[in-house]
Design a protein around this motif. Structure first.
Motif, PDB file in Angstrom:
ATOM      1  N   GLY A  40      -7.933  20.340  -1.875  1.00 30.95           N
ATOM      2  CA  GLY A  40      -7.871  20.920  -3.031  1.00 30.95           C
ATOM      3  C   GLY A  40      -7.184  20.035  -4.101  1.00 30.95           C
ATOM      4  N   GLY A  41      -6.602  18.806  -3.584  1.00 31.68           N
ATOM      5  CA  GLY A  41      -5.688  18.015  -4.428  1.00 31.68           C
ATOM      6  C   GLY A  41      -6.420  16.320  -4.058  1.00 31.68           C
ATOM      7  N   THR A  42      -5.596  15.678  -4.535  1.00 28.75           N
ATOM      8  CA  THR A  42      -5.787  14.153  -4.434  1.00 28.75           C
ATOM      9  C   THR A  42      -4.892  13.382  -3.546  1.00 28.75           C
ATOM     10  OG1 THR A  42      -6.642  14.296  -6.795  1.00 28.75           O
ATOM     11  CG2 THR A  42      -6.019  12.056  -5.949  1.00 28.75           C
ATOM     12  N   ARG A  43      -5.490  12.518  -2.699  1.00 27.30           N
ATOM     13  CA  ARG A  43      -4.725  11.475  -2.061  1.00 27.30           C
ATOM     14  C   ARG A  43      -4.808  10.208  -2.893  1.00 27.30           C
ATOM     15  NH1 ARG A  43      -6.714   8.505   2.291  1.00 27.30           N
ATOM     16  NH2 ARG A  43      -8.086   9.904   2.755  1.00 27.30           N
ATOM     17  N   LEU A  44      -3.828   9.889  -3.393  1.00 29.30           N
ATOM     18  CA  LEU A  44      -3.792   8.535  -4.283  1.00 29.30           C
ATOM     19  C   LEU A  44      -3.565   7.381  -3.259  1.00 29.30           C
ATOM     20  CD1 LEU A  44      -3.552   6.597  -6.954  1.00 29.30           C
ATOM     21  CD2 LEU A  44      -1.327   7.564  -7.073  1.00 29.30           C
ATOM     22  N   VAL A  45      -4.365   6.388  -3.227  1.00 27.87           N
ATOM     23  CA  VAL A  45      -3.958   5.142  -2.371  1.00 27.87           C
ATOM     24  C   VAL A  45      -3.745   4.138  -3.518  1.00 27.87           C
ATOM     25  CG1 VAL A  45      -4.598   3.374  -0.813  1.00 27.87           C
ATOM     26  CG2 VAL A  45      -5.271   6.129  -0.750  1.00 27.87           C
ATOM     27  N   ASN A  46      -2.787   3.601  -3.612  1.00 31.81           N
ATOM     28  CA  ASN A  46      -2.276   2.468  -4.645  1.00 31.81           C
ATOM     29  C   ASN A  46      -2.062   1.089  -3.776  1.00 31.81           C
ATOM     30  OD1 ASN A  46      -1.253   0.813  -6.698  1.00 31.81           O
ATOM     31  ND2 ASN A  46       0.444   2.180  -7.188  1.00 31.81           N
ATOM     32  N   ARG A  48       0.950  -1.242   0.015  1.00 32.52           N
ATOM     33  CA  ARG A  48      -0.039  -0.023  -0.006  1.00 32.52           C
ATOM     34  C   ARG A  48       0.814   1.157  -0.052  1.00 32.52           C
ATOM     35  NH1 ARG A  48      -3.878   2.980   3.993  1.00 32.52           N
ATOM     36  NH2 ARG A  48      -5.627   3.143   2.857  1.00 32.52           N
ATOM     37  N   ILE A  49       0.700   2.156  -0.964  1.00 35.49           N
ATOM     38  CA  ILE A  49       1.399   3.306  -1.163  1.00 35.49           C
ATOM     39  C   ILE A  49       0.582   4.356  -1.135  1.00 35.49           C
ATOM     40  CG2 ILE A  49       3.120   4.524  -2.694  1.00 35.49           C
ATOM     41  CD1 ILE A  49       4.264   1.751  -1.696  1.00 35.49           C
ATOM     42  N   ILE A  50       0.985   5.549  -0.506  1.00 36.75           N
ATOM     43  CA  ILE A  50      -0.296   6.683  -0.386  1.00 36.75           C
ATOM     44  C   ILE A  50       0.657   8.029  -0.916  1.00 36.75           C
ATOM     45  CG2 ILE A  50      -1.512   8.312   1.152  1.00 36.75           C
ATOM     46  CD1 ILE A  50      -2.152   5.901   2.868  1.00 36.75           C
ATOM     47  N   THR A  51       0.101   8.628  -1.874  1.00 42.87           N
ATOM     48  CA  THR A  51       0.895   9.630  -2.538  1.00 42.87           C
ATOM     49  C   THR A  51      -0.012  10.975  -2.418  1.00 42.87           C
ATOM     50  OG1 THR A  51       2.031   8.133  -3.904  1.00 42.87           O
ATOM     51  CG2 THR A  51       1.941  10.530  -4.474  1.00 42.87           C
ATOM     52  N   PRO A  52       0.372  11.971  -2.029  1.00 39.42           N
ATOM     53  CA  PRO A  52      -0.316  13.298  -2.123  1.00 39.42           C
ATOM     54  C   PRO A  52      -0.155  13.917  -3.534  1.00 39.42           C
ATOM     55  CG  PRO A  52       1.407  13.559  -0.861  1.00 39.42           C
ATOM     56  CD  PRO A  52       1.421  12.214  -1.209  1.00 39.42           C
ATOM     57  N   ILE A  53      -1.262  14.391  -4.350  1.00 39.34           N
ATOM     58  CA  ILE A  53      -0.929  14.981  -5.572  1.00 39.34           C
ATOM     59  C   ILE A  53      -1.869  16.346  -5.810  1.00 39.34           C
ATOM     60  CG2 ILE A  53      -1.478  14.652  -8.067  1.00 39.34           C
ATOM     61  CD1 ILE A  53      -1.481  11.682  -7.468  1.00 39.34           C
ATOM     62  N   ALA A  54      -0.958  17.421  -6.041  1.00 45.04           N
ATOM     63  CA  ALA A  54      -1.557  18.609  -6.067  1.00 45.04           C
ATOM     64  C   ALA A  54      -2.344  18.842  -7.364  1.00 45.04           C
ATOM     65  CB  ALA A  54      -0.378  19.628  -5.801  1.00 45.04           C
ATOM     66  N   ALA A  55      -3.393  18.048  -7.587  1.00 47.11           N
ATOM     67  CA  ALA A  55      -4.366  18.118  -8.680  1.00 47.11           C
ATOM     68  C   ALA A  55      -5.653  17.466  -8.169  1.00 47.11           C
ATOM     69  CB  ALA A  55      -3.464  17.157  -9.977  1.00 47.11           C
ATOM     70  N   PRO A  56      -6.713  18.071  -8.822  1.00 46.16           N
ATOM     71  CA  PRO A  56      -8.005  17.348  -8.426  1.00 46.16           C
ATOM     72  C   PRO A  56      -8.159  15.981  -9.060  1.00 46.16           C
ATOM     73  CG  PRO A  56      -8.439  19.105 -10.076  1.00 46.16           C
ATOM     74  CD  PRO A  56      -6.716  19.086  -9.971  1.00 46.16           C
ATOM     75  N   PRO A  57      -9.030  15.247  -8.181  1.00 42.58           N
ATOM     76  CA  PRO A  57      -9.204  13.679  -8.725  1.00 42.58           C
ATOM     77  C   PRO A  57      -9.472  13.568 -10.222  1.00 42.58           C
ATOM     78  CG  PRO A  57     -10.224  14.189  -6.661  1.00 42.58           C
ATOM     79  CD  PRO A  57      -9.693  15.504  -7.012  1.00 42.58           C
ATOM     80  N   SER A  58     -10.221  14.536 -10.788  1.00 44.94           N
ATOM     81  CA  SER A  58     -10.717  14.706 -11.890  1.00 44.94           C
ATOM     82  C   SER A  58      -9.606  14.398 -13.078  1.00 44.94           C
ATOM     83  CB  SER A  58     -11.446  15.598 -12.654  1.00 44.94           C
ATOM     84  OG  SER A  58     -10.964  16.728 -12.450  1.00 44.94           O
ATOM     85  N   ARG A  59      -8.513  15.304 -12.861  1.00 39.71           N
ATOM     86  CA  ARG A  59      -7.263  15.539 -13.598  1.00 39.71           C
ATOM     87  C   ARG A  59      -6.319  14.208 -13.429  1.00 39.71           C
ATOM     88  NH1 ARG A  59      -4.862  15.136 -18.123  1.00 39.71           N
ATOM     89  NH2 ARG A  59      -2.682  16.047 -17.983  1.00 39.71           N
ATOM     90  N   VAL A  60      -6.270  13.526 -12.182  1.00 40.44           N
ATOM     91  CA  VAL A  60      -5.393  12.320 -11.880  1.00 40.44           C
ATOM     92  C   VAL A  60      -6.236  11.171 -12.596  1.00 40.44           C
ATOM     93  CG1 VAL A  60      -4.591  10.738 -10.035  1.00 40.44           C
ATOM     94  CG2 VAL A  60      -4.690  13.310  -9.810  1.00 40.44           C
ATOM     95  N   TRP A  61      -7.614  11.317 -12.498  1.00 43.22           N
ATOM     96  CA  TRP A  61      -8.406  10.133 -13.207  1.00 43.22           C
ATOM     97  C   TRP A  61      -8.278  10.214 -14.629  1.00 43.22           C
ATOM     98  CZ3 TRP A  61     -10.961   5.941 -11.650  1.00 43.22           C
ATOM     99  CH2 TRP A  61     -11.962   5.276 -12.625  1.00 43.22           C
ATOM    100  N   SER A 107       3.646  13.789 -11.092  1.00 44.70           N
ATOM    101  CA  SER A 107       4.306  14.580 -12.074  1.00 44.70           C
ATOM    102  C   SER A 107       3.604  15.023 -13.117  1.00 44.70           C
ATOM    103  CB  SER A 107       5.587  14.004 -12.585  1.00 44.70           C
ATOM    104  OG  SER A 107       6.146  14.837 -13.019  1.00 44.70           O
ATOM    105  N   ALA A 108       3.083  13.910 -13.775  1.00 41.40           N
ATOM    106  CA  ALA A 108       2.044  14.249 -15.078  1.00 41.40           C
ATOM    107  C   ALA A 108       1.013  15.113 -14.821  1.00 41.40           C
ATOM    108  CB  ALA A 108       1.463  12.909 -15.765  1.00 41.40           C
ATOM    109  N   ALA A 109       0.155  14.618 -13.502  1.00 44.47           N
ATOM    110  CA  ALA A 109      -1.144  15.583 -12.986  1.00 44.47           C
ATOM    111  C   ALA A 109      -0.662  17.003 -12.794  1.00 44.47           C
ATOM    112  CB  ALA A 109      -1.718  14.662 -11.951  1.00 44.47           C
ATOM    113  N   GLU A 110       0.494  17.001 -11.957  1.00 46.15           N
ATOM    114  CA  GLU A 110       0.818  18.038 -11.521  1.00 46.15           C
ATOM    115  C   GLU A 110       1.187  19.329 -12.508  1.00 46.15           C
ATOM    116  OE1 GLU A 110       1.489  17.307  -6.667  1.00 46.15           O
ATOM    117  OE2 GLU A 110       3.052  17.682  -8.174  1.00 46.15           O
ATOM    118  N   ASP A 111       2.101  18.753 -13.783  1.00 45.42           N
ATOM    119  CA  ASP A 111       2.598  19.359 -14.766  1.00 45.42           C
ATOM    120  C   ASP A 111       1.822  19.917 -15.488  1.00 45.42           C
ATOM    121  OD1 ASP A 111       4.868  19.317 -12.902  1.00 45.42           O
ATOM    122  OD2 ASP A 111       5.912  17.898 -14.266  1.00 45.42           O
ATOM    123  N   SER A 112       0.745  19.269 -15.785  1.00 48.89           N
ATOM    124  CA  SER A 112      -0.310  19.640 -17.177  1.00 48.89           C
ATOM    125  C   SER A 112      -1.351  20.833 -16.604  1.00 48.89           C
ATOM    126  CB  SER A 112      -1.135  18.448 -17.238  1.00 48.89           C
ATOM    127  OG  SER A 112      -1.952  17.902 -16.149  1.00 48.89           O
TER     128      SER A 112
END
Length: 144
Positions: free
Chosen positions: A100-106, A6-19, A139-144
């Motif tokens: 305001g971002g996303t917590r990714l749980v992989n 289980r890896i948890i990663t904060p992402i500074a982009a909304p879930p819609s962008r990560v999705w 990186s892809a979500a935050e840089d776009s």
């Protein structure tokens, strides 16, 4: 208890962008460092099959087929595959809105007669691969 990663990663982009990035199957070849979807026309519907390759071009290269088990836009993507008797993985990506971002749980849970031994021997490599993939998605979500 079944072995799991289980890896948890904060992402500074909304879930819609990560999705959007997570479900762009041909895009994995561009952003993901160690996994690609081999079926360029694959669809993400429950029951559909995806052919995946990890660690392409290395001694650890592996191709396998998974079955999509859950698609809940923009919060859950899950698949499973392997041999249920020996080694079987249940993989799940969960996108949780957070600050305001996303917590990714992989996470992936393993079952089968060899699950404990395989994960014990390969845990560090599996965690490193998942962490690298999550960092690339971030990186892809935050840089776009």
């Amino acid at each position: 208890m079944q072995p799991s990663v289980r890896i948890i990663t904060p992402i500074a982009a909304p879930p819609s962008r990560v999705w959007e990035i997570l479900v762009d199957l041909p895009g994995y070849r561009v952003w993901h460092p160690n996994m690609e979807v081999l079926d360029s026309d694959a669809t993400l519907t429950v029951g559909s099959l995806l052919r995946l390759r990890t660690n392409g071009g290395t001694a650890a290269e592996l191709e396998f087929t998974v079955t999509v088990t859950e698609v809940d836009e923009p919060s859950v993507l899950a698949w499973q595959g392997g041999d249920p008797k020996t080694f079987y993985g249940h993989h799940r990506f969960t996108l949780v809105p957070e600050d305001g971002g996303t917590r990714l749980v992989n996470e992936e849970t393993f079952s089968g007669a060899m699950a404990d031994a395989v994960l014990a021997q390969n845990r560090a490599a599996v965690e490193a691969q998942y962490t690298a993939g999550d960092a690339a998605l971030k990186s892809a979500a935050e840089d776009s």
